[in-house]
Scaffold this active site. Structure first.
Site: not given
Length: 332
Positions: A243, A272, A291, A294
């Site tokens: 984070r 963000e 980001h 993932a």
């Protein structure tokens, strides 16, 4: 009007790479994508999502107490991710809203892999070297002499699912000495992955490289700030896949400007989305990704399936897997 009105909020990927996830939701009710400002007020957000009783949520916006005060019926917020720091859990509980998240193991390998990928990119000057070749400057290669990851002392802050995988990659793949700071984990737990448990002060003073993998809490907000950077080795490298708010961005910029920090890789920011004028991007020794830790097909497929299954369980009168609040009376 369908009983279930499903809002997909601020997700850049859900249903776009795996449309079958959308088809499964559409079999349950009406589905609509929403894109809102990450700092939208709770009242305004409640107005935008009026009538929607199921939400699939990204890392933004923030579902605050004000949001829940103004929101009409809301059965479920299913986070398309493992964190829930953008949701006021107490307010959700009072509203009778179930909050569920992705099991951490779904994202574990992908996020850990990207932490190391970004770290290697900054250590080996990969981005700058690639840009030079694309400008037909192959002969400039001597400008891109990097640093090795093998055999370094690396500090890992936060050794949960992702952090433990980072430890394993560093220890088993790169023969690193791994120091771990995690006040919630025992010596034996950390040793089982190949790390030595230390206090934060020792990690900061000893590590050549620091990887941030911690959850964001009230206690560790800006845990890396001016005082902590001062304790670090000169020419230290940092990589953050957790984070953005774990780091005081002004202090980090000062560390880059002074040369104390030799390189910084980050997949996250405190606010963000990031823009091209972000202070980090004025430094060549920074790699910033949007980001996307993932964002592997394998990970996104499982994340999407989990969110769909959450909604299917609600429709069937069952609690989702990994409900943050698990009280069964919510389904009455």
């Amino acid at each position: 009007m369908s009983k279930y009105q499903i809002a997909i909020v601020n997700s850049s990927s859900f249903g776009k790479i795996f449309p079958e996830h959308l088809r499964r939701l559409e079999a349950l009710g009406t589905v609509k994508h929403f894109t809102v400002d990450g700092e939208i007020s709770g009242k305004e957000l409640a107005e935008v999502l009026h009538g929607y009783n199921v939400i699939i949520a990204s890392v933004t916006p923030f579902f605050t107490k004000e949001f829940f005060e103004y929101k009409d019926e809301l059965r479920l917020i299913s986070r398309h991710g493992i964190g829930y720091n953008n949701i006021d859990l107490e307010a959700a509980k009072e509203k009778g809203t179930i909050v569920s998240i992705i099991p951490a193991l779904v994202e574990r390998d992908a996020v850990a892999e990207n932490n190391i990928t970004n770290l290697l990119a900054i250590l080996r000057c990969t981005v700058e070297a690639d840009a030079s070749v694309k400008k037909d400057h192959w002969e400039n290669r001597a400008q891109f002499v990097g640093r090795a990851l093998f055999n370094k002392t690396v500090g890992v802050i936060g050794v949960g699912n992702t952090g433990s995988c980072v430890v394993e990659i560093l220890r088993n793949g790169f023969r690193c000495e791994v120091l771990a700071y995690d006040p919630y984990k025992s010596d034996l737990y950390l040793q089982s992955f190949g790390a030595k448990k230390v206090e934060l002060s020792e990690l900061l003073a000893s590590a050549d490289i620091i990887c941030l993998c911690a959850n964001l809490t009230e206690e560790n907000y800006h845990m890396i700030s001016t005082a902590e950077i001062k304790k670090m080795k000169d020419q230290v490298y940092l990589s953050n896949s957790a984070r953005g708010a774990l780091i005081d961005e002004e202090a980090l910029v000062a560390g880059l400007r002074s040369g104390k920090i030799a390189g910084f890789a980050t997949d996250v920011l405190e606010e963000e989305p990031g823009r091209k004028d972000h202070p980090y991007l004025s430094f060549e020794n920074v790699v910033m990704t949007p980001h996307t830790s993932a964002y592997t097909r394998e990970c996104l497929e499982e994340m999407g399936k989990k969110c769909v299954e959450d909604v299917e369980r609600i429709v069937a009168g069952r609690l989702p897997e990994r409900s943050v609040q698990s009280q069964s009376y919510y389904l009455v």
